[in-house]
Scaffold this motif. Structure first.
Motif, PDB file in Angstrom:
ATOM      1  N   GLU A  43       0.886  -1.076  -0.233  1.00  0.00           N
ATOM      2  CA  GLU A  43      -0.023  -0.128   0.127  1.00  0.00           C
ATOM      3  C   GLU A  43       0.842   1.142  -0.064  1.00  0.00           C
ATOM      4  OE1 GLU A  43      -3.796  -2.125   2.711  1.00  0.00           O
ATOM      5  OE2 GLU A  43      -2.479  -0.507   3.431  1.00  0.00           O
ATOM      6  N   ILE A  44       0.920   1.850  -0.991  1.00  0.00           N
ATOM      7  CA  ILE A  44       1.726   3.285  -1.191  1.00  0.00           C
ATOM      8  C   ILE A  44       0.672   4.394  -1.103  1.00  0.00           C
ATOM      9  CG2 ILE A  44       3.403   4.357  -2.573  1.00  0.00           C
ATOM     10  CD1 ILE A  44       3.899   1.646  -3.678  1.00  0.00           C
ATOM     11  N   ASP A  45       1.130   5.552  -0.317  1.00  0.00           N
ATOM     12  CA  ASP A  45       0.514   6.779  -0.208  1.00  0.00           C
ATOM     13  C   ASP A  45       0.937   7.659  -1.155  1.00  0.00           C
ATOM     14  OD1 ASP A  45      -1.516   6.028   1.451  1.00  0.00           O
ATOM     15  OD2 ASP A  45      -0.238   6.507   3.240  1.00  0.00           O
ATOM     16  N   LEU A  46       0.448   8.447  -2.193  1.00  0.00           N
ATOM     17  CA  LEU A  46       1.155   9.303  -3.038  1.00  0.00           C
ATOM     18  C   LEU A  46       0.374  10.540  -2.734  1.00  0.00           C
ATOM     19  CD1 LEU A  46       1.038   7.067  -6.337  1.00  0.00           C
ATOM     20  CD2 LEU A  46       3.135   7.641  -4.955  1.00  0.00           C
ATOM     21  N   ASP A  47       1.227  11.761  -3.070  1.00  0.00           N
ATOM     22  CA  ASP A  47       0.821  13.041  -3.073  1.00  0.00           C
ATOM     23  C   ASP A  47       0.049  13.403  -4.263  1.00  0.00           C
ATOM     24  OD1 ASP A  47       1.892  13.463  -0.683  1.00  0.00           O
ATOM     25  OD2 ASP A  47       3.798  14.384  -1.491  1.00  0.00           O
ATOM     26  N   MET A  61       8.063   2.995 -10.623  1.00  0.00           N
ATOM     27  CA  MET A  61       8.685   2.282  -9.342  1.00  0.00           C
ATOM     28  C   MET A  61       8.818   0.875  -9.405  1.00  0.00           C
ATOM     29  SD  MET A  61       6.360   4.346  -6.478  1.00  0.00           S
ATOM     30  CE  MET A  61       5.965   6.235  -6.766  1.00  0.00           C
ATOM     31  N   LEU A  65      12.256  -0.800  -8.906  1.00  0.00           N
ATOM     32  CA  LEU A  65      12.627  -1.373  -7.720  1.00  0.00           C
ATOM     33  C   LEU A  65      11.818  -2.577  -7.098  1.00  0.00           C
ATOM     34  CD1 LEU A  65      14.318  -0.578  -5.203  1.00  0.00           C
ATOM     35  CD2 LEU A  65      12.089   0.686  -4.067  1.00  0.00           C
TER      36      LEU A  65
ATOM     37  N   VAL B  21      11.361   0.648   1.976  1.00  0.00           N
ATOM     38  CA  VAL B  21      10.968   0.699   0.202  1.00  0.00           C
ATOM     39  C   VAL B  21      10.678   2.403   0.101  1.00  0.00           C
ATOM     40  CG1 VAL B  21       9.108   0.277  -1.366  1.00  0.00           C
ATOM     41  CG2 VAL B  21       9.934  -1.673   0.100  1.00  0.00           C
ATOM     42  N   ALA B  24      14.099   4.182  -0.100  1.00  0.00           N
ATOM     43  CA  ALA B  24      14.682   3.424  -1.546  1.00  0.00           C
ATOM     44  C   ALA B  24      13.863   4.194  -2.469  1.00  0.00           C
ATOM     45  CB  ALA B  24      14.496   2.151  -1.606  1.00  0.00           C
ATOM     46  N   LEU B  25      12.656   4.459  -2.776  1.00  0.00           N
ATOM     47  CA  LEU B  25      11.918   5.285  -3.658  1.00  0.00           C
ATOM     48  C   LEU B  25      12.432   6.761  -3.750  1.00  0.00           C
ATOM     49  CD1 LEU B  25       8.310   3.685  -3.450  1.00  0.00           C
ATOM     50  CD2 LEU B  25       9.991   3.562  -5.376  1.00  0.00           C
ATOM     51  N   LEU B  28      15.822   6.992  -5.090  1.00  0.00           N
ATOM     52  CA  LEU B  28      15.643   6.920  -6.631  1.00  0.00           C
ATOM     53  C   LEU B  28      15.137   7.955  -7.405  1.00  0.00           C
ATOM     54  CD1 LEU B  28      14.580   3.024  -7.078  1.00  0.00           C
ATOM     55  CD2 LEU B  28      16.792   4.180  -7.807  1.00  0.00           C
ATOM     56  N   PHE B  30      12.046   9.329  -6.832  1.00  0.00           N
ATOM     57  CA  PHE B  30      10.680   9.624  -6.784  1.00  0.00           C
ATOM     58  C   PHE B  30      10.155  10.530  -5.653  1.00  0.00           C
ATOM     59  CE2 PHE B  30      11.443   5.362  -8.768  1.00  0.00           C
ATOM     60  CZ  PHE B  30      10.428   5.409  -9.990  1.00  0.00           C
ATOM     61  N   GLY B  32       7.218  12.599  -3.635  1.00  0.00           N
ATOM     62  CA  GLY B  32       5.719  12.681  -3.332  1.00  0.00           C
ATOM     63  C   GLY B  32       5.496  11.409  -2.790  1.00  0.00           C
ATOM     64  N   VAL B  33       6.266  10.396  -2.287  1.00  0.00           N
ATOM     65  CA  VAL B  33       5.951   9.068  -1.881  1.00  0.00           C
ATOM     66  C   VAL B  33       5.784   9.214  -0.460  1.00  0.00           C
ATOM     67  CG1 VAL B  33       6.654   6.589  -1.659  1.00  0.00           C
ATOM     68  CG2 VAL B  33       7.238   7.933  -3.707  1.00  0.00           C
ATOM     69  N   GLY B  34       4.372   8.661   0.014  1.00  0.00           N
ATOM     70  CA  GLY B  34       4.261   8.673   1.459  1.00  0.00           C
ATOM     71  C   GLY B  34       4.516   7.632   2.108  1.00  0.00           C
ATOM     72  N   ASN B  35       3.678   7.221   3.025  1.00  0.00           N
ATOM     73  CA  ASN B  35       3.794   6.009   3.823  1.00  0.00           C
ATOM     74  C   ASN B  35       3.592   4.833   2.859  1.00  0.00           C
ATOM     75  OD1 ASN B  35       4.435   4.898   6.227  1.00  0.00           O
ATOM     76  ND2 ASN B  35       2.025   4.889   6.825  1.00  0.00           N
ATOM     77  N   VAL B  36       4.722   3.829   3.221  1.00  0.00           N
ATOM     78  CA  VAL B  36       4.438   2.601   2.394  1.00  0.00           C
ATOM     79  C   VAL B  36       4.368   1.373   3.312  1.00  0.00           C
ATOM     80  CG1 VAL B  36       5.652   0.810   0.777  1.00  0.00           C
ATOM     81  CG2 VAL B  36       6.074   3.215   0.656  1.00  0.00           C
ATOM     82  N   ARG B  37       3.394   0.618   3.136  1.00  0.00           N
ATOM     83  CA  ARG B  37       3.138  -0.730   4.116  1.00  0.00           C
ATOM     84  C   ARG B  37       3.255  -1.840   3.191  1.00  0.00           C
ATOM     85  NH1 ARG B  37       2.986   0.197   9.313  1.00  0.00           N
ATOM     86  NH2 ARG B  37       1.033  -1.249  10.039  1.00  0.00           N
TER      87      ARG B  37
END
Lengths: 80, 80
Positions: A43-47, A61, A65, B21, B24-25, B28, B30, B32-37
């Motif tokens: 699950e990835i949160d994006l702006d 992505m 990766l 993750v 790492a994003l 690389l 990227f 505006g990547v917020g929380n990753v679960r």
């Protein structure tokens, strides 16, 4: 915007982890369990709020990766 | 009958793999990547054709083997 990414092994690629789960379920007495394939789920949160841009970014992505595209497929779902 | 099982960490449980993750994003490039679960995803083939029985059996599998219910949630989807 929230994205759900599934990463699964391609068909034909051996999945020892799934096989181990299948055998363990059998050993625990669960009957009728066939093939088990194990994958990853993120699950990835994006702006980013534009779905097309978010999808393009997520594809990059995955290619760079998250997935090993030699042996894995990925599937991207965007939450409305 | 085919089942899709998602196993995710409960809210509030630290997810170092997801954090790695996310970092790492960022590294690389990227933005505006917020929380990753990160969670697990399993595709399970079952001989059972009754959806209610299949779901009950899958719930037992999750409780006994697939998920650590102290820190993980599971979600079962059956394919029609």
């Amino acid at each position: 915007m929230k994205a759900h990414v599934h990463i699964t092994l391609k068909n034909g690629v051996l999945d020892p982890q799934g096989k181990a789960v299948q055998n363990a379920l059998g050993a625990l007495g669960f009957e009728g369990v066939g093939n088990v394939r194990q994958g990853k789920y993120m699950e990835i949160d994006l702006d980013e709020s534009d779905p097309a841009k978010a999808r393009a970014s997520l594809e990059a992505m995955c290619e760079k990766l998250l997935a090993n595209t030699v042996i894995e497929n990925y599937k991207i779902d965007l939450e409305a």
